[in-house]
Design a protein around this motif. Structure first.
Motif, PDB file in Angstrom:
ATOM      1  N   ILE A 157      56.809 -34.555  25.957  1.00  6.46           N
ATOM      2  CA  ILE A 157      55.527 -33.858  26.086  1.00  6.46           C
ATOM      3  C   ILE A 157      54.428 -34.648  25.381  1.00  6.46           C
ATOM      4  N   GLY A 158      54.762 -35.245  24.228  1.00 10.57           N
ATOM      5  CA  GLY A 158      53.781 -36.064  23.528  1.00 10.57           C
ATOM      6  C   GLY A 158      53.384 -37.282  24.327  1.00 10.57           C
ATOM      7  N   THR A 159      54.318 -37.809  25.117  1.00 12.21           N
ATOM      8  CA  THR A 159      54.034 -39.005  25.920  1.00 12.21           C
ATOM      9  C   THR A 159      53.287 -38.662  27.192  1.00 12.21           C
ATOM     10  N   HIS A 160      53.741 -37.607  27.920  1.00 11.79           N
ATOM     11  CA  HIS A 160      53.202 -37.306  29.252  1.00 11.79           C
ATOM     12  C   HIS A 160      52.291 -36.081  29.286  1.00 11.79           C
ATOM     13  N   GLY A 161      52.230 -35.332  28.176  1.00 11.83           N
ATOM     14  CA  GLY A 161      51.461 -34.100  28.212  1.00 11.83           C
ATOM     15  C   GLY A 161      52.231 -33.024  28.959  1.00 11.83           C
ATOM     16  N   PHE A 162      51.545 -31.935  29.296  1.00 12.73           N
ATOM     17  CA  PHE A 162      52.211 -30.821  29.983  1.00 12.73           C
ATOM     18  C   PHE A 162      52.105 -30.993  31.488  1.00 12.73           C
ATOM     19  N   VAL A 163      52.526 -32.154  31.958  1.00 13.38           N
ATOM     20  CA  VAL A 163      52.595 -32.401  33.392  1.00 13.38           C
ATOM     21  C   VAL A 163      54.017 -32.113  33.842  1.00 13.38           C
ATOM     22  N   VAL A 164      54.199 -32.157  35.149  1.00 11.43           N
ATOM     23  CA  VAL A 164      55.525 -31.847  35.689  1.00 11.43           C
ATOM     24  C   VAL A 164      56.507 -32.952  35.303  1.00 11.43           C
ATOM     25  N   ILE A 165      57.537 -32.609  34.566  1.00 12.47           N
ATOM     26  CA  ILE A 165      58.573 -33.550  34.160  1.00 12.47           C
ATOM     27  C   ILE A 165      59.908 -33.008  34.659  1.00 12.47           C
ATOM     28  N   THR A 166      60.705 -33.845  35.249  1.00 18.48           N
ATOM     29  CA  THR A 166      62.014 -33.415  35.724  1.00 18.48           C
ATOM     30  C   THR A 166      62.885 -33.001  34.544  1.00 18.48           C
ATOM     31  N   ALA A 200      61.998 -41.100  17.261  1.00 20.26           N
ATOM     32  CA  ALA A 200      61.296 -41.195  18.549  1.00 20.26           C
ATOM     33  C   ALA A 200      60.066 -40.288  18.628  1.00 20.26           C
ATOM     34  N   PRO A 201      60.185 -38.960  18.399  1.00 26.38           N
ATOM     35  CA  PRO A 201      58.985 -38.117  18.506  1.00 26.38           C
ATOM     36  C   PRO A 201      57.921 -38.449  17.462  1.00 26.38           C
ATOM     37  N   ILE A 202      58.352 -38.837  16.259  1.00 26.71           N
ATOM     38  CA  ILE A 202      57.366 -39.193  15.236  1.00 26.71           C
ATOM     39  C   ILE A 202      56.598 -40.444  15.646  1.00 26.71           C
ATOM     40  N   LEU A 203      57.306 -41.417  16.181  1.00 25.25           N
ATOM     41  CA  LEU A 203      56.647 -42.632  16.658  1.00 25.25           C
ATOM     42  C   LEU A 203      55.620 -42.324  17.743  1.00 25.25           C
ATOM     43  N   VAL A 204      56.012 -41.453  18.665  1.00 22.01           N
ATOM     44  CA  VAL A 204      55.116 -41.115  19.781  1.00 22.01           C
ATOM     45  C   VAL A 204      53.825 -40.494  19.271  1.00 22.01           C
ATOM     46  N   PHE A 205      53.940 -39.519  18.382  1.00 22.57           N
ATOM     47  CA  PHE A 205      52.743 -38.825  17.908  1.00 22.57           C
ATOM     48  C   PHE A 205      51.903 -39.709  16.983  1.00 22.57           C
ATOM     49  N   LEU A 206      52.541 -40.580  16.233  1.00 22.79           N
ATOM     50  CA  LEU A 206      51.772 -41.503  15.399  1.00 22.79           C
ATOM     51  C   LEU A 206      51.017 -42.501  16.273  1.00 22.79           C
ATOM     52  N   ALA A 207      51.650 -42.976  17.332  1.00 25.52           N
ATOM     53  CA  ALA A 207      50.972 -43.881  18.260  1.00 25.52           C
ATOM     54  C   ALA A 207      49.801 -43.180  18.936  1.00 25.52           C
ATOM     55  N   LEU A 208      49.990 -41.895  19.284  1.00 20.87           N
ATOM     56  CA  LEU A 208      48.897 -41.126  19.883  1.00 20.87           C
ATOM     57  C   LEU A 208      47.748 -40.957  18.897  1.00 20.87           C
ATOM     58  N   ALA A 209      48.072 -40.743  17.628  1.00 18.88           N
ATOM     59  CA  ALA A 209      47.026 -40.565  16.610  1.00 18.88           C
ATOM     60  C   ALA A 209      46.206 -41.832  16.426  1.00 18.88           C
ATOM     61  N   LEU A 210      46.828 -42.991  16.676  1.00 19.90           N
ATOM     62  CA  LEU A 210      46.129 -44.267  16.476  1.00 19.90           C
ATOM     63  C   LEU A 210      45.598 -44.874  17.767  1.00 19.90           C
ATOM     64  N   ARG A 211      45.701 -44.135  18.880  1.00 21.90           N
ATOM     65  CA  ARG A 211      45.314 -44.738  20.154  1.00 21.90           C
ATOM     66  C   ARG A 211      43.813 -44.996  20.247  1.00 21.90           C
ATOM     67  N   GLY A 212      43.029 -44.267  19.488  1.00 25.69           N
ATOM     68  CA  GLY A 212      41.584 -44.505  19.510  1.00 25.69           C
ATOM     69  C   GLY A 212      41.157 -45.713  18.702  1.00 25.69           C
ATOM     70  N   LEU A 213      42.078 -46.283  17.952  1.00 23.84           N
ATOM     71  CA  LEU A 213      41.783 -47.448  17.121  1.00 23.84           C
ATOM     72  C   LEU A 213      41.761 -48.700  17.996  1.00 23.84           C
ATOM     73  N   GLN A 214      40.603 -49.278  18.184  1.00 21.35           N
ATOM     74  CA  GLN A 214      40.427 -50.423  19.085  1.00 21.35           C
ATOM     75  C   GLN A 214      40.625 -51.735  18.329  1.00 21.35           C
ATOM     76  N   ILE A 215      41.889 -52.114  18.191  1.00 23.82           N
ATOM     77  CA  ILE A 215      42.211 -53.391  17.570  1.00 23.82           C
ATOM     78  C   ILE A 215      43.299 -54.070  18.409  1.00 23.82           C
ATOM     79  N   GLN A 216      43.591 -55.313  18.096  1.00 26.08           N
ATOM     80  CA  GLN A 216      44.608 -56.056  18.829  1.00 26.08           C
ATOM     81  C   GLN A 216      45.956 -55.344  18.746  1.00 26.08           C
ATOM     82  N   LEU A 217      46.729 -55.394  19.841  1.00 26.55           N
ATOM     83  CA  LEU A 217      47.989 -54.665  19.908  1.00 26.55           C
ATOM     84  C   LEU A 217      48.949 -55.071  18.793  1.00 26.55           C
ATOM     85  N   LEU A 218      49.034 -56.365  18.524  1.00 25.42           N
ATOM     86  CA  LEU A 218      49.947 -56.829  17.483  1.00 25.42           C
ATOM     87  C   LEU A 218      49.540 -56.263  16.120  1.00 25.42           C
TER      88      LEU A 218
END
Length: 567
Positions: free
Chosen positions: A316-325, A518-536
């Motif tokens: 859900i953290g990755t795809h949101g509340f969209v249809v998931i099998t 896994a879920p902690i990584l997903v939500f931490l990545a989502l929290a930092l997605r607005g940070l516009q810096i190089q991927l590395l």
């Protein structure tokens, strides 16, 4: 350091009588420089010929039986080896400087120009060739008598030289080199890569030679400590879990592909090896019934928790509340490791039920030392089986939610090797020199076999289906997995074998981190997605935040009543 310099001086004194032989290189170099009207060729040829001539020291050593002399000198074997490589480095530098001066004289007399960058690039390429030659022949000379391996070790380099000359004459290449010179003289990157790679080759070869001269001596661990806990194995297991987290973080940010491929080649296999090592002890302490209950509790229950709770949260953290099998929502994720380990443990339980009172603890009089021939034989067998298995199950193709089933031969064999390692006490006794040899072979395989498998051919033939690229790739990842495992076991045993409080804390919580990451990584990545810096840079920042955070969360979770019985 003083002893190393003394060793260099001693090599110089012994080699003085052979210095006139180097004039051969100058004569050949000057001849080719004049004929081709390319003065810098003189420098290149002198440096190339200097490599096999530098090995003449070993001829003097053998003929004069200098082993007795070195035996009474206050020099360690490692200091002699390092001194020998530094002496070879001095030879190429001195001859390179002298030959460059000669090349400028030829340039002045013939009116042929010599650019600064052109000279630097040719010097660096010749230096790389020298280092490659030394990196190959010196370990052979340290291990075997010079008279027996001299021709065999130098023959490939002589053939390369002769073939290059033949091709040059037939294609009239000597008159068509201006474009190559232009390219070389305009690209400083070539010089930097060649010089850096040359130094790396010498360093790796020096490490290998040191390991070969040390021999296959057992590790200096007291016998009375054989019953004590292997804290280095706990620390190594913690490090493997950290690599798992970094692997999945790299997948989230879609970066560091080489890092991910190198990791995949060995880190889960090493986790299975460590699990196999501790499995017999757990069985003997608990007995069959309690062992089965413990495995179901510690592997089965966390898997169910992940599949039905943590996996939906991560999805859900990755795809949101969209249809998931349903299959996508309730996924096995990283817990495939726990499921496969549970299957292996059940197989071990069945085997012990059949053989019953078979001893698993090391018996001193029955111990067999882990030697290089045994390791090499296992590695080749693993490569062959992996190649055949990937005809049906290619590398990187998920099967039944197992993302890397192409590595099943490695996982199963490493688990079995772990149990054998307990019986033979290999983790305590495997020699440090074997670990160094393993590391060197892992690096060399990555430099030679990995590019040959991955970058030759269209598409991805290296993943399997019986292609020759798949065979080379299977050989690479087998050498890499075995080599890195030996290297890390001996490295952690030497440097991280203390039972310090921080190490014990990390070890106690590492499996919990594995389960929840896994879920902690997903939500931490989502929290930092607005940070516009190089991927590395974002990868590094996320890792720095997540790793300590994950262990804190794991500590909190294990404080919940009864949870520590499962995690």
């Amino acid at each position: 350091m003083t002893n190393i310099l003394k060793s260099v001086k001693l090599d110089h004194d012994i080699m003085k009588s052979r210095y006139p032989i180097f004039l051969i290189g100058y004569v050949v170099g000057i001849l080719f420089a004049v004929l081709s009207k390319t003065p810098i060729l003189a420098t290149s040829i002198v440096m190339v010929i200097a490599a096999p001539l530098a090995g003449q020291y070993f001829s003097i050593y053998e003929k004069n039986n200098l082993e007795k002399l070195y035996g009474v000198l206050p020099l360690r074997k490692s200091e002699i080896v390092i001194g020998r490589y530094l002496y070879a480095l001095c030879i190429v530098v001195v001859n390179g400087v002298i030959a460059t001066i000669v090349a400028y004289i030829i340039s002045f007399l013939t009116g042929s120009g010599m650019g600064g960058l052109e000279t630097l690039n040719f010097l660096s390429i010749a230096f790389l060739y020298f280092c490659l030659t030394i990196a190959v022949i010196f370990p052979l000379y340290f291990k075997f008598p010079f008279s027996k391996v001299y021709v065999l070790s130098n023959l490939p380099f002589y053939l390369i030289f002769i073939i290059t000359l033949g091709v040059a004459r037939k294609t009239n290449a000597l008159k068509q080199t201006s474009l190559s010179f232009q390219y070389l003289s305009s690209n400083l990157t070539i010089a930097a890569i060649a010089l850096g790679l040359g130094i790396v080759l010498l360093a790796i070869s020096c490490l290998l030679s040191s390991a070969l001269t040390e021999g296959n001596r057992p590790a200096p661990l007291p016998a009375k400590e054989s019953g004590k806990r292997l804290f280095f194995a706990d620390n190594l297991r913690t490090w493997m879990v950290v690599l798992v987290v970094l692997q999945h973080l790299a997948e989230i940010y879609n970066t560091l592909y080489l890092f991910m491929m190198l990791n995949s080649a060995y880190f889960m296999g090493l986790l299975f090896l460590l699990s196999g090592y501790f499995t017999p002890g757990s069985f003997e302490r608990r007995g069959p019934g309690a062992f089965l209950k413990d495995r179901l509790l510690r592997l089965g229950v966390p898997t169910l928790i992940y599949v039905f709770i943590l996996s939906p949260i991560a999805r859900i953290g990755t795809h949101g509340f969209v249809v998931i099998t349903t299959a996508g929502l309730f996924a096995l994720g990283p817990m495939w490791f726990a499921v496969m380990l549970l299957v292996f443990d059940l197989g071990y339980l069945a085997w012990r039920t059949v053989v019953k009172n078979r001893p698993e603890r090391p018996v001193p009089e029955n111990l067999t030392m882990l030697t290089f021939p045994r390791v090499a034989l296992f590695t080749l067998a693993l490569a062959a089986v992996s190649y055949l298995f990937r005809v049906a199950v290619p590398y990187g193709i998920p099967v039944l939610e197992f993302p890397s089933l192409g590595y099943l031969p490695q996982y199963l064999s490493f688990f079995l090797i772990g149990m054998l390692a307990l019986r033979q006490d290999w983790l305590r006794t495997v020699s440090g020199s074997l670990g160094k040899i393993g590391f060197v072979l892992a690096v060399l395989a990555s430099v030679i076999l990995f590019p040959a498998a991955v970058f030759i051919g269209k598409g991805s033939p290296w993943i399997g289906h019986g292609t020759w690229q798949s065979a080379v790739f299977a050989l690479w990842d087998s050498v890499f997995a075995v080599g890195m495992s030996l290297a890390l076991v001996t490295f952690f045993r030497h440097y991280f074998n203390g039972g310090k409080k921080i190490g014990r804390f990390l070890s106690h919580h590492s499996f919990t981190v594995y389960v929840i990451h896994a879920p902690i990584l997903v939500f931490l990545a989502l929290a930092l997605r607005g940070l516009q810096i190089q991927l590395l840079l974002k990868f590094c920042l996320t890792a720095l935040v997540y790793l300590p955070l994950s262990f804190v969360i794991a500590w909190i979770i294990r404080k919940i009543p009864y949870v520590n019985r499962i995690l």
